[in-house]
Scaffold this active site. Sequence first.
Site, PDB file in Angstrom:
ATOM      1  N   HIS A   1      90.815  27.693 -31.274  1.00 54.35           N
ATOM      2  CA  HIS A   1      91.292  28.626 -30.248  1.00 54.35           C
ATOM      3  C   HIS A   1      90.108  28.896 -29.307  1.00 54.35           C
ATOM      4  O   HIS A   1      88.955  28.827 -29.739  1.00 54.35           O
ATOM      5  CB  HIS A   1      91.699  29.909 -30.986  1.00 54.35           C
ATOM      6  CG  HIS A   1      92.339  30.969 -30.153  1.00 54.35           C
ATOM      7  ND1 HIS A   1      91.617  31.823 -29.351  1.00 54.35           N
ATOM      8  CD2 HIS A   1      93.624  31.340 -30.021  1.00 54.35           C
ATOM      9  CE1 HIS A   1      92.446  32.677 -28.762  1.00 54.35           C
ATOM     10  NE2 HIS A   1      93.673  32.405 -29.144  1.00 54.35           N
TER      11      HIS A   1
ATOM     12  N   ASP B   1      87.605  31.182 -38.808  1.00 48.79           N
ATOM     13  CA  ASP B   1      88.562  31.953 -38.017  1.00 48.79           C
ATOM     14  C   ASP B   1      89.870  31.962 -38.814  1.00 48.79           C
ATOM     15  O   ASP B   1      90.580  30.963 -38.886  1.00 48.79           O
ATOM     16  CB  ASP B   1      88.736  31.264 -36.651  1.00 48.79           C
ATOM     17  CG  ASP B   1      89.889  31.843 -35.842  1.00 48.79           C
ATOM     18  OD1 ASP B   1      90.665  32.648 -36.384  1.00 48.79           O
ATOM     19  OD2 ASP B   1      90.016  31.464 -34.666  1.00 48.79           O
TER      20      ASP B   1
ATOM     21  N   GLN C   1      95.189  32.941 -38.262  1.00 50.14           N
ATOM     22  CA  GLN C   1      96.530  32.435 -38.579  1.00 50.14           C
ATOM     23  C   GLN C   1      96.724  32.194 -40.072  1.00 50.14           C
ATOM     24  O   GLN C   1      97.803  31.765 -40.487  1.00 50.14           O
ATOM     25  CB  GLN C   1      96.794  31.120 -37.823  1.00 50.14           C
ATOM     26  CG  GLN C   1      96.804  31.260 -36.329  1.00 50.14           C
ATOM     27  CD  GLN C   1      97.967  32.106 -35.799  1.00 50.14           C
ATOM     28  OE1 GLN C   1      98.951  32.334 -36.483  1.00 50.14           O
ATOM     29  NE2 GLN C   1      97.834  32.576 -34.578  1.00 50.14           N
TER      30      GLN C   1
ATOM     31  N   LYS D   1      98.368  40.225 -36.273  1.00 53.82           N
ATOM     32  CA  LYS D   1      99.068  39.001 -36.690  1.00 53.82           C
ATOM     33  C   LYS D   1      99.519  39.094 -38.144  1.00 53.82           C
ATOM     34  O   LYS D   1     100.145  38.190 -38.666  1.00 53.82           O
ATOM     35  CB  LYS D   1      98.158  37.784 -36.505  1.00 53.82           C
ATOM     36  CG  LYS D   1      97.847  37.524 -35.031  1.00 53.82           C
ATOM     37  CD  LYS D   1      97.115  36.222 -34.861  1.00 53.82           C
ATOM     38  CE  LYS D   1      96.411  36.129 -33.533  1.00 53.82           C
ATOM     39  NZ  LYS D   1      97.296  35.801 -32.422  1.00 53.82           N
TER      40      LYS D   1
ATOM     41  N   CYS E   1      96.020  29.137 -25.758  1.00 50.25           N
ATOM     42  CA  CYS E   1      94.563  29.386 -25.795  1.00 50.25           C
ATOM     43  C   CYS E   1      93.843  28.288 -26.563  1.00 50.25           C
ATOM     44  O   CYS E   1      92.866  28.558 -27.289  1.00 50.25           O
ATOM     45  CB  CYS E   1      94.233  30.750 -26.394  1.00 50.25           C
ATOM     46  SG  CYS E   1      94.800  32.107 -25.394  1.00 50.25           S
TER      47      CYS E   1
HETATM   48  N1  PMP Z   1      91.958  32.465 -33.403  1.00 47.73           N
HETATM   49  C1  PMP Z   1      93.206  32.044 -33.633  1.00 47.73           C
HETATM   50  C2  PMP Z   1      93.439  30.833 -34.503  1.00 47.73           C
HETATM   51  C3  PMP Z   1      94.282  32.739 -33.068  1.00 47.73           C
HETATM   52  O1  PMP Z   1      95.523  32.325 -33.278  1.00 47.73           O
HETATM   53  C4  PMP Z   1      94.018  33.873 -32.249  1.00 47.73           C
HETATM   54  C5  PMP Z   1      95.148  34.621 -31.574  1.00 47.73           C
HETATM   55  N2  PMP Z   1      96.060  33.814 -30.912  1.00 47.73           N
HETATM   56  C6  PMP Z   1      92.701  34.268 -32.074  1.00 47.73           C
HETATM   57  C7  PMP Z   1      91.703  33.548 -32.671  1.00 47.73           C
HETATM   58  C8  PMP Z   1      92.355  35.463 -31.260  1.00 47.73           C
HETATM   59  O2  PMP Z   1      92.851  36.612 -31.899  1.00 47.73           O
HETATM   60  P1  PMP Z   1      92.852  38.028 -31.169  1.00 47.73           P
HETATM   61  O3  PMP Z   1      93.495  37.799 -29.831  1.00 47.73           O
HETATM   62  O4  PMP Z   1      93.680  38.884 -32.070  1.00 47.73           O
HETATM   63  O5  PMP Z   1      91.441  38.462 -31.062  1.00 47.73           O
END
Ligand code: PMP
Length: 420
Positions: free
Chosen positions: A137, A214, A217, A240, A378
């Site tokens: 991401h 990270d 998910q 999430k 993203c």
């Molecule tokens: N890493 C991953 C794999 C994600 O799916 C997301 C959210 N789409 C993020 C980081 C960023 O998370 P947040 O917007 O809650 O900071």
Amino acid sequence: MKPIEEILERENKLSAYDLLGCRHHFPVLRQQVNGKPLVYFDNAATSQKPQVVIDTIMRYYQEENSNIHRGVHYLSERATRAYEAAREKLQKFINAASYEEVIFVRGTTEAINLVASSYGRTNVKRGDEVLISALEHHSNIVPWQMVCEEKGATLRVIPMNDKGELQLDQYEKQLTNRTKIVAITHVSNAIGTINPIKEMIAMARLRGIPVLVDGAQAVPHMKVDVQDLDCDFYAFSSHKMFGPTGVGILYGKKSLLEAMPPYQGGGDMIKSVTFEKTIYNDLPNKFEAGTPSIASGIGFGAAVDYLKNIDMQGVATYEHELLTYATEQLSSIRGVRIIGTANEKAAVLSFVIDGIHPHDIGTILDDEGIAIRTGHHCAQPVMQRFGVPATARASVAFYNLKDEVDVLVRGVHKVIEVLG
Ligand code: PMP
């Protein structure tokens, strides 16, 4: 769509845990959108919240609202206790060795920025390398690019194959004495690949290289044990995993966190301040400057309590059944191509339809009451790797139904009828 009670009863028989009970806990799912029952398949972007989380936040504002850590009065002590109890719940949930290793942050993005800024800026020097993967991401790319740019270091990327699986033979070669940190996702938000992170962490550990995972998910869908993984940092977001927005966790090994400089300065992260010198606070407060999102932190604790009562193994099995069913159904439609076909996949289904822009897919599905995500998620480098500008993405949670997959499949047929 059949009456919801009938579907729930039937679906409940199919699953290993109490789906009927669980679905009723999410009030937002009871509504109609564009005259159709809402079908919510945008869980990778954010999940829905059970009533108990909503009630906990409301009760905090009605009965406990006060600033934490500073006051000696009743309300402040009560709010502090509730906030710190949430930290302990999270510590147990991920099996961290100590509450000091559990830092409240705004979310995964802030957690990664904290490590990049504090650990990265201290340890990455000119000529060094930071190793990330092709599945990341943006929030696990850009902070590291910023550090590399500032320090004259190089960002290396573990490649993936055409199924969307990381190539571990390449990874092994990329781990060198120049590598200062590995930062990898546990589960890809864009295409659902579950990375073999335990193995990847062990490979880095052999060479003494720290690993940040990270977990945005992963945590909502599987049991995560940071001691068993032996990761150095693990980042995730409350929103999430059925909790409120505005809060997340950075887990870090105590020895690393203790050696790292603070990320931000301000109240709460200090023991004493004079104009000449500031003594920083102990962990975890050293990394928690300013008033946090107190209600969200307490609500996050309620989400963890909720998840504790759910059989996560049953969730993983059920979601996998849904994914397999949806994959079979969608890939049998002419013109539909699934992006990301890793053997180990979480319930994220990215797809494209020949000649139709993903945004148009999303708009027509919305007319049917179906919420999916369209775009690059993203993760623009993932899109570039597969040669598509964007995908349509359906992502499931344990409250989704097999019948909802059928609604999605009918919706995709309609998209093709209208635009194909
Ligand atoms: N890493 C991953 C794999 C994600 O799916 C997301 C959210 N789409 C993020 C980081 C960023 O998370 P947040 O917007 O809650 O900071």
